[in-house]
Design a protein around this motif. Structure first.
Motif, short mmCIF file in Angstrom:
data_model
loop_
_atom_site.label_atom_id
_atom_site.label_comp_id
_atom_site.label_asym_id
_atom_site.label_seq_id
_atom_site.Cartn_x
_atom_site.Cartn_y
_atom_site.Cartn_z
N ILE A 415 0.89 -1.36 0.13
CA ILE A 415 0.01 0.04 -0.07
C ILE A 415 0.93 1.26 -0.03
CG2 ILE A 415 -1.76 1.25 1.24
CD1 ILE A 415 -3.01 -1.29 2.24
N THR A 416 0.71 2.05 -0.90
CA THR A 416 1.67 3.34 -0.99
C THR A 416 0.80 4.59 -0.65
OG1 THR A 416 0.69 3.81 -3.45
CG2 THR A 416 3.01 2.27 -2.94
N ALA A 417 -0.54 4.56 -0.77
CA ALA A 417 -1.45 5.55 -0.35
C ALA A 417 -2.76 5.29 0.11
CB ALA A 417 -1.14 6.64 -1.51
N ILE A 418 -3.32 6.13 0.94
CA ILE A 418 -4.69 5.82 1.22
C ILE A 418 -5.44 7.38 1.13
CG2 ILE A 418 -4.35 4.08 2.72
CD1 ILE A 418 -4.65 5.81 5.06
N GLY A 419 -6.66 7.42 0.94
CA GLY A 419 -7.33 8.72 0.73
C GLY A 419 -8.61 8.68 0.92
N GLU A 420 -9.14 9.88 1.19
CA GLU A 420 -10.78 10.08 1.58
C GLU A 420 -11.20 10.91 0.67
OE1 GLU A 420 -13.63 11.38 5.17
OE2 GLU A 420 -11.46 11.33 5.66
N ALA A 421 -12.18 10.80 0.17
CA ALA A 421 -12.92 11.57 -0.68
C ALA A 421 -14.24 12.28 -0.21
CB ALA A 421 -13.35 10.87 -2.09
N LYS A 422 -14.45 13.61 -0.46
CA LYS A 422 -15.75 14.48 0.15
C LYS A 422 -16.36 14.94 -0.96
CE LYS A 422 -15.77 13.03 4.37
NZ LYS A 422 -17.02 11.97 4.87
N GLY A 423 -17.41 14.70 -1.53
CA GLY A 423 -18.16 15.33 -2.64
C GLY A 423 -19.10 16.43 -2.12
N THR A 424 -19.02 16.93 -0.72
CA THR A 424 -20.08 17.52 -0.20
C THR A 424 -19.84 19.19 -0.83
OG1 THR A 424 -18.99 17.86 1.87
CG2 THR A 424 -20.24 16.08 1.75
N LEU A 425 -20.59 20.07 -0.23
CA LEU A 425 -20.11 21.63 -0.44
C LEU A 425 -19.70 22.30 0.56
CD1 LEU A 425 -23.96 22.40 -1.95
CD2 LEU A 425 -21.73 22.00 -3.17
N THR A 426 -18.99 21.32 1.72
CA THR A 426 -18.28 22.08 2.81
C THR A 426 -16.79 21.77 2.53
OG1 THR A 426 -20.07 21.43 4.03
CG2 THR A 426 -18.04 21.85 5.28
N PRO A 427 -15.97 22.63 2.76
CA PRO A 427 -14.35 22.50 2.60
C PRO A 427 -13.99 21.54 3.48
CG PRO A 427 -15.01 24.78 2.60
CD PRO A 427 -16.23 24.11 2.86
N VAL A 428 -12.92 20.77 3.03
CA VAL A 428 -12.38 19.64 3.95
C VAL A 428 -11.41 20.24 4.67
CG1 VAL A 428 -10.97 17.69 4.04
CG2 VAL A 428 -12.95 17.61 2.27
N GLY A 429 -11.39 20.04 6.13
CA GLY A 429 -10.47 20.56 7.03
C GLY A 429 -9.47 19.74 7.70
N LEU A 430 -8.99 20.07 8.79
CA LEU A 430 -7.93 19.28 9.53
C LEU A 430 -8.36 17.86 10.21
CD1 LEU A 430 -5.79 21.95 11.38
CD2 LEU A 430 -4.79 20.24 9.70
N PRO A 431 -9.67 18.01 10.70
CA PRO A 431 -10.22 16.77 11.29
C PRO A 431 -10.38 15.63 10.29
CG PRO A 431 -11.72 18.58 12.00
CD PRO A 431 -10.65 19.11 10.80
N HIS A 432 -10.41 15.77 9.01
CA HIS A 432 -10.25 14.84 8.14
C HIS A 432 -9.11 14.38 7.64
CE1 HIS A 432 -13.96 17.10 6.78
NE2 HIS A 432 -14.63 15.71 6.51
N LEU A 433 -7.95 15.09 7.89
CA LEU A 433 -6.59 14.55 7.86
C LEU A 433 -6.14 13.91 9.28
CD1 LEU A 433 -3.67 14.52 6.61
CD2 LEU A 433 -3.30 16.87 7.64
N GLU A 434 -6.78 14.21 10.30
CA GLU A 434 -6.46 13.38 11.35
C GLU A 434 -7.07 12.30 11.46
OE1 GLU A 434 -8.04 16.04 14.54
OE2 GLU A 434 -6.38 17.48 14.09
N ARG A 435 -8.22 11.94 10.75
CA ARG A 435 -8.70 10.67 10.60
C ARG A 435 -8.07 9.81 9.95
NH1 ARG A 435 -12.25 8.11 6.75
NH2 ARG A 435 -13.86 6.65 7.64
N LEU A 436 -7.78 10.28 8.69
CA LEU A 436 -6.61 9.59 7.62
C LEU A 436 -5.26 8.97 8.62
CD1 LEU A 436 -6.51 10.95 4.27
CD2 LEU A 436 -7.26 8.66 4.85
N GLU A 437 -4.94 9.90 9.43
CA GLU A 437 -3.68 9.55 10.10
C GLU A 437 -3.91 8.44 11.03
OE1 GLU A 437 -2.72 13.52 11.51
OE2 GLU A 437 -0.49 13.18 10.59
N HIS A 438 -5.27 8.41 11.39
CA HIS A 438 -5.72 7.21 12.60
C HIS A 438 -5.90 5.99 11.66
CE1 HIS A 438 -7.80 5.03 15.53
NE2 HIS A 438 -8.82 4.92 14.73
N LEU A 439 -6.43 6.08 10.46
CA LEU A 439 -6.55 4.91 9.79
C LEU A 439 -5.23 4.45 9.14
CD1 LEU A 439 -9.77 5.88 7.58
CD2 LEU A 439 -9.58 4.37 9.96
N ARG A 440 -4.26 5.27 8.79
CA ARG A 440 -2.77 4.86 8.59
C ARG A 440 -2.52 3.66 9.52
NH1 ARG A 440 1.34 9.12 6.26
NH2 ARG A 440 1.08 9.83 8.47
N GLY A 441 -2.52 4.41 10.83
CA GLY A 441 -1.93 3.46 11.79
C GLY A 441 -2.72 2.07 12.03
#
Length: 488
Positions: A415-441
């Motif tokens: 696995i070289t990368a993981i990602g999250e995709a948000k198709g909503t009308l709200t900008p993506v912020g730091l909590p989404h990055l923190e969630r990804l870091e948690h999932l990477r672990g």
């Protein structure tokens, strides 16, 4: 062979056809061209026949005698004869068609070949005999016979298993819808990624849908709602019943109702086999033929889980089917009496959650596989899939939209990368990055080499603090719609 200006895209398909049709190798050869209806197959083959001074015959749904008569008339016209040629049997007709290439390499195209097979089931066997190794066609001609059709099951079976033509074809070309970037260029909306995204989420990449939608897409973001109500939800539009007809026009589907129920379940968000079975109140074991049948005709796609073996998800491959199942079929009485604007507005949450959201996730996976550079992904992707990761801390599974993997020639997948995709009308912020870091672990250590990169996809952009954090880190990539449509 130069591609005609009238043919948009299809560079790979045109090159393959050109090489096949112009090959000077001695001996007749056979090629297959197939794909769902309205992908532009006939236009491409008509242009090929014109460029190479070839012969094209389009079959229709009628009896064997009627098709032979039409073929005789078309052949006489091609040869410049004053009277139609009378073919008494398909063996005679095939032998004569294969003689067209006695003097030069020339394409001979039979369009809608499944119609002929339906009326004459032995036709593939006749063709097998006509193309036998010591036949006149193989010994003395350079005929390039192309069989084309939209009945995917029939066409695929021509070369499968113990079929008479198995091993006889030297070209098998599948014509698919345009990918999302090509579709944006085709509709002329590539400079407005938001419109391009919505358009692709609603109508996909089928070329004919542009003409069926009045010849043009929305004039801009503010025009999308009006355009949808006028061109997609209007009973007078050619697009209104398209999503339902795609299933019913396939001859291999004997029971459209059962297949449509599966499409409805998947469109509604039931993506795993067990979830689909639960929605239909049927045992999972009874779905095998329905799922495989829908995959065979290109309306359903199956994606393996990135981490869990023998676990997969299903998605509707044709956006018009999804729109039909979620809106048009359910609200047809209201749409028929002219309430398209009201239906569209009242179902905004359904459109956002069941159409735009899942479609944005799929485009994120496509972008990773087709357009992202190795620096972005930490390597060259061999596959891109979704998964669900178990989490003891939260006592539930976390869905992961994008998992990018590399499959080395020797060794296990990495696995070289993981990602999250948000198709909503709200900008993506730091909590989404923190969630990804948690999932990477939580990724299985056996599947991880170097630290996987973190990819955040946002339809509506990113907050300032997230951009600042991403700028100072080499393991974070931010991808908005503009980058998806133009960058890597």
């Amino acid at each position: 062979m130069l591609k005609p200006a009238r043919l948009f895209g299809r560079d790979v398909e045109w090159r393959e056809l050109g090489e096949f049709a112009s090959s000077e190798r001695q001996g007749a050869s056979l090629g297959l061209v197939y794909g769902r209806r309205r992908q532009g197959k006939t236009l491409m083959l008509e242009l090929l026949a014109r460029e190479r001074a070839g012969f094209l015959f389009a079959a229709t749904q009628q009896s064997e005698a009627q098709n032979l008569a039409d073929l005789g008339a078309a052949y006489a016209s091609f040869r410049g004869l004053r009277r139609p040629v009378v073919f008494g049997h398909w063996r005679e007709a095939l032998d004569e068609l294969l003689r067209i290439g006695e003097d030069r390499a020339v394409p001979v195209v039979i369009d809608e070949f499944p119609y002929l097979v339906s009326a004459t089931p032995a036709l593939p066997s006749y063709l097998q005999q006509a193309l036998s190794p010591l036949s006149h066609a193989k010994e003395y001609t350079r005929t390039r016979l192309i069989l084309c059709g939209s009945a995917l099951t029939t066409m695929a079976q021509l070369l499968g298993g113990g079929a008479p033509l198995r091993g006889r074809a030297s070209m098998e070309l599948v014509v698919r819808p345009f990918r999302f970037r090509e579709a944006a260029d085709f509709w002329g909306v590539a400079e407005d990624p938001e419109v391009a995204f919505k358009l692709h989420a609603l109508v996909g990449g089928t070329p004919a849908y542009k003409e069926m939608s009045g010849g043009a897409g929305p004039d801009g973001p503010a025009d999308v709602d009006r355009w949808v109500a006028r061109r997609l939800l209007n009973p007078a539009s050619a697009m209104f019943r398209e999503g339902g007809l795609l299933l019913r026009e396939e001859p291999s589907i004997a029971d459209p109702t059962s297949y449509a129920s599966v499409l409805a379940a998947v469109s509604a968000g039931h993506h795993r086999r067990s979830e689909i079975a639960g929605a239909l109140e049927r045992p999972s074991s009874s779905l095998a033929h329905l799922l495989s049948g829908l995959q065979g005709i290109g309306l359903l796609e199956q994606s393996e889980d990135a981490i869990r073996d023998k676990r997969s998800v299903f998605r509707v491959a044709e956006p018009m089917v999804r729109l039909h199942q979620l809106l048009i079929q359910r609200h047809e009485p209201e749409l028929v009496v002219g309430r398209a604007d009201q239906v569209w507005q009242e179902n905004a949450d359904t459109v956002a959650g069941k159409i735009y959201g899942p479609h944005f996730e799929e485009l994120a996976r496509q972008w990773c596989f087709e357009h992202a550079g190795p620096e972005t992904l930490g390597g060259r992707p061999s596959w891109v899939r979704p998964t669900e990761i178990a989490c003891r801390e939260h006592r539930r599974g976390h869905e992961l939209d994008v998992v990018v993997g590399e499959s080395p020639a020797f060794g296990t997948d990495r696995i070289t990368a993981i990602g999250e995709a948000k198709g909503t009308l709200t900008p993506v912020g730091l909590p989404h990055l923190e969630r990804l870091e948690h999932l990477r672990g939580l990724l299985p250590s056996a599947r991880v080499g170097a630290l996987p990169k973190l990819l955040l996809f946002a339809r509506s952009g990113f907050t300032g603090d997230l951009r600042w954090e991403a700028d100072r880190r080499s393991d974070v990539e931010l991808v908005d719609l503009h980058r998806m449509y133009r960058g890597e």
